[in-house]
Motif scaffolding. Structure first.
Motif, PDB file in Angstrom:
ATOM      1  N   ASP A 184       5.458   9.140   6.967  1.00 46.02           N
ATOM      2  CA  ASP A 184       5.233   9.224   5.518  1.00 46.02           C
ATOM      3  C   ASP A 184       5.570  10.634   5.065  1.00 46.02           C
ATOM      4  O   ASP A 184       4.760  11.549   5.178  1.00 46.02           O
ATOM      5  CB  ASP A 184       3.783   8.864   5.174  1.00 46.02           C
ATOM      6  N   ARG A 222      13.147   3.198   0.214  1.00 49.89           N
ATOM      7  CA  ARG A 222      12.887   2.471  -1.041  1.00 49.89           C
ATOM      8  C   ARG A 222      14.086   2.463  -1.984  1.00 49.89           C
ATOM      9  O   ARG A 222      13.981   1.964  -3.101  1.00 49.89           O
ATOM     10  CB  ARG A 222      11.638   3.029  -1.749  1.00 49.89           C
ATOM     11  N   ARG A 256       0.829  -0.771   3.111  1.00 45.96           N
ATOM     12  CA  ARG A 256       1.959  -1.477   2.499  1.00 45.96           C
ATOM     13  C   ARG A 256       2.621  -2.390   3.532  1.00 45.96           C
ATOM     14  O   ARG A 256       2.947  -1.926   4.632  1.00 45.96           O
ATOM     15  CB  ARG A 256       3.011  -0.478   2.004  1.00 45.96           C
ATOM     16  N   LYS A 275      -3.039   6.559  -9.807  1.00 44.05           N
ATOM     17  CA  LYS A 275      -2.612   5.209  -9.388  1.00 44.05           C
ATOM     18  C   LYS A 275      -3.754   4.224  -9.666  1.00 44.05           C
ATOM     19  O   LYS A 275      -4.365   3.670  -8.749  1.00 44.05           O
ATOM     20  CB  LYS A 275      -2.246   5.217  -7.902  1.00 44.05           C
ATOM     21  N   GLY A 333      -4.477   5.757  -0.604  1.00 46.66           N
ATOM     22  CA  GLY A 333      -4.667   4.311  -0.698  1.00 46.66           C
ATOM     23  C   GLY A 333      -4.958   3.715   0.669  1.00 46.66           C
ATOM     24  O   GLY A 333      -5.815   2.832   0.803  1.00 46.66           O
TER      25      GLY A 333
HETATM   26  O1  LIG Z   1       1.433   8.802  -1.390  1.00 38.37           O
HETATM   27  C1  LIG Z   1       1.042   7.752  -0.901  1.00 38.37           C
HETATM   28  O2  LIG Z   1      -0.137   7.171  -1.231  1.00 38.37           O
HETATM   29  P1  LIG Z   1      -1.431   7.964  -1.798  1.00 38.37           P
HETATM   30  O3  LIG Z   1      -1.040   8.565  -3.133  1.00 38.37           O
HETATM   31  O4  LIG Z   1      -2.455   6.880  -1.950  1.00 38.37           O
HETATM   32  O5  LIG Z   1      -1.807   8.975  -0.766  1.00 38.37           O
HETATM   33  C2  LIG Z   1       1.807   7.011   0.165  1.00 38.37           C
HETATM   34  O6  LIG Z   1       2.982   7.713   0.520  1.00 38.37           O
HETATM   35  C3  LIG Z   1       2.120   5.603  -0.302  1.00 38.37           C
HETATM   36  O7  LIG Z   1       2.919   5.647  -1.449  1.00 38.37           O
HETATM   37  P2  LIG Z   1       2.899   4.415  -2.476  1.00 38.37           P
HETATM   38  O8  LIG Z   1       1.525   4.383  -3.132  1.00 38.37           O
HETATM   39  O9  LIG Z   1       4.023   4.682  -3.457  1.00 38.37           O
HETATM   40  O10 LIG Z   1       3.139   3.167  -1.657  1.00 38.37           O
END
Ligand SMILES: O=C(OP(=O)(O)O)[C@H](O)COP(=O)(O)O
Ligand SMILES: Nc1ncnc2c1ncn2[C@@H]1O[C@H](COP(=O)(O)OP(=O)(O)O)[C@@H](O)[C@H]1O
Length: 394
Positions: A21, A118, A151, A197, A374
């Motif tokens: 990641d 992506r 994911r 988010k 997440g």
């Molecule tokens: O930054 C991320 O998640 P996070 O903001 O929950 O730590 C991960 O790389 C997952 O990315 P995504 O929420 O676009 O799938």
């Protein structure tokens, strides 16, 4: 963890597709926090030192299946090369003839970074055709992308159907540390959820209410709750179709005896910049054309107090737009309270939350900084992570 790791397999001479990641915070092409890159180094170094041909894959941002020039991984490859002290080959695609040729030219110990996975629509759809393309590049799949383990995508889950699949060191460590903290949590147990988010995070609250003693909301997430309390929120971030859910959560919390904290005051601004005009207002006095960008002073005090009285705190998502100093006070207050509570076990999750504690110079005061926001929340909820379930059992 009952899943095989890279320690359990022979990697010498193998082409290894290693999902990491590298979704790092970046501004104008400059990486502003490299926690996630550094966290992947032990696995990458181990693979390279043990004679693997290391093919790294990552997502970056949310380009939604299209090529977005600003979301290429080229700056990450450059920084990774500096950190590893060796050249990192970078391809401008993630599969296909050009990539196959680059892989065929690799020697043992070489490291290659594929383009943002992506950029292909099949990635987030977990399209088997794309998963097969990825699998065809390698002999072994290693998942070290804990931050994306929630994911079910082609490079995080699908690929594991076609070649042997094991975990990397970071994945293993995250699951172990989080599992230990949560198996029999010290109480009071507090979860703090913020960030932007909202759609992703609001859902986890339901399961968290069965586990925690205190639930604190802040950041962009808070305004849907403030609206659900019947207040007007001006131009603040809102998930209109989640207002009823927010109401339901606050009601459920009451029934379950969980203390649910929503900001009582906030910092509003007339623009999204450091020199915008700002006011500190109570949540029942948000001006209609202003936007809430941080929690206010009373809320900071209340939240810090809850933190100081907790034994275990899981924190995901900043309390405000901390990247701009004008709106960083709320996030700083939470980070300070954690840093000043040596008896509180603190787990920080998420790319931006990790960047925030790093920015405040408090990273070494936290018990565990998770590379997944997440992902750590879903793990905490007790959900099986798609990026983990498909790995081979021991
Ligand atoms: O930054 C991320 O998640 P996070 O903001 O929950 O730590 C991960 O790389 C997952 O990315 P995504 O929420 O676009 O799938
Ligand atoms: N009130 C707010 N309005 C808009 N954005 C916010 C607000 N509070 C925080 N944010 C933004 O949320 C982003 C982080 O959200 P998120 O990705 O959910 O967190 P994490 O990466 O820690 O999981 C930060 O860039 C921050 O500026």
């Amino acid at each position: 963890m009952n899943k095989k790791s890279i320690r359990d397999v022979d990697v010498k001479g193998k082409r290894v597709f290693c999902r990491v990641d590298f979704n790092v915070p970046m501004q104008d092409g400059v990486i502003t926090d490299e926690t996630r890159i550094r966290a992947a180094l032990p696995t990458i170094q181990y693979l390279a030192e043990n004679g693997a041909k290391v093919i790294l894959a990552s997502h970056f941002g949310r380009p939604k299946g299209q090529v977005v020039e600003e979301l290429r991984l080229t700056p990450v490859a450059k920084r990774l090369g500096e950190l590893l002290g060796k050249n990192v080959i970078k391809t401008d695609e993630a599969y296909g003839p050009v990539v196959q040729e680059a892989v065929a030219g690799m020697s043992e110990g070489d490291v290659l970074l594929l383009e943002n996975v992506r950029f292909y629509a099949g990635e987030e759809k977990n399209d088997p055709a794309l998963a097969k393309e990825f699998a065809a590049l390698a002999d072994l799949y290693v998942n070290d992308a804990f931050g994306a383990a929630h994911r079910a995508h082609a490079s995080t889950a699908g690929i594991a159907e076609y070649i042997p699949a094991v975990s990397g060191f970071l994945m293993e460590k995250e699951i172990e540390v989080l599992g230990k903290a949560l198996s029999n949590p010290d109480r009071p147990f507090t979860a703090i959820i913020g960030g932007a988010k909202v759609r992703d995070k609001i859902g986890v609250i339901s399961n968290l209410l069965d586990k925690v003693d205190n639930l604190i909301v802040g950041g962009g997430l808070a305004y849907t709750f403030i609206k659900a309390q019947g207040h007007e929120i001006g131009k603040s971030l809102l998930e209109e179709d989640k207002i009823d859910l927010a109401k339901e959560f606050m009601e459920t919390a009451k029934q379950k005896g969980v203390n649910f904290y929503v900001p009582v005051d906030i910092v509003v601004a007339d623009g999204f910049s450091n020199d915008a005009n700002t006011q500190e207002v109570s949540v029942d006095a948000i001006p209609s054309d202003w936007e809430g960008l941080d929690i206010g002073p009373k809320t900071r005090e209340i939240y810090a107090d809850v933190i100081r009285n907790s034994k275990l705190v899981i924190w995901n998502g900043p309390m405000g737009v901390f990247e701009l100093d004008t709106f960083a006070k709320g996030t700083k207050a939470v980070a300070d309270a954690l840093a000043e509570s040596p008896n509180t076990y603190s787990v920080i999750g998420g790319g931006d939350s990790a960047a925030a504690v790093e920015k405040f110079g408090l990273a070494d005061k936290m018990s565990h900084i998770s590379t997944g926001g997440g992902a750590s929340l879903e793990f905490m909820e007790g959900k099986e992570l798609p990026g983990v379930v498909r790995l081979n059992d021991k």
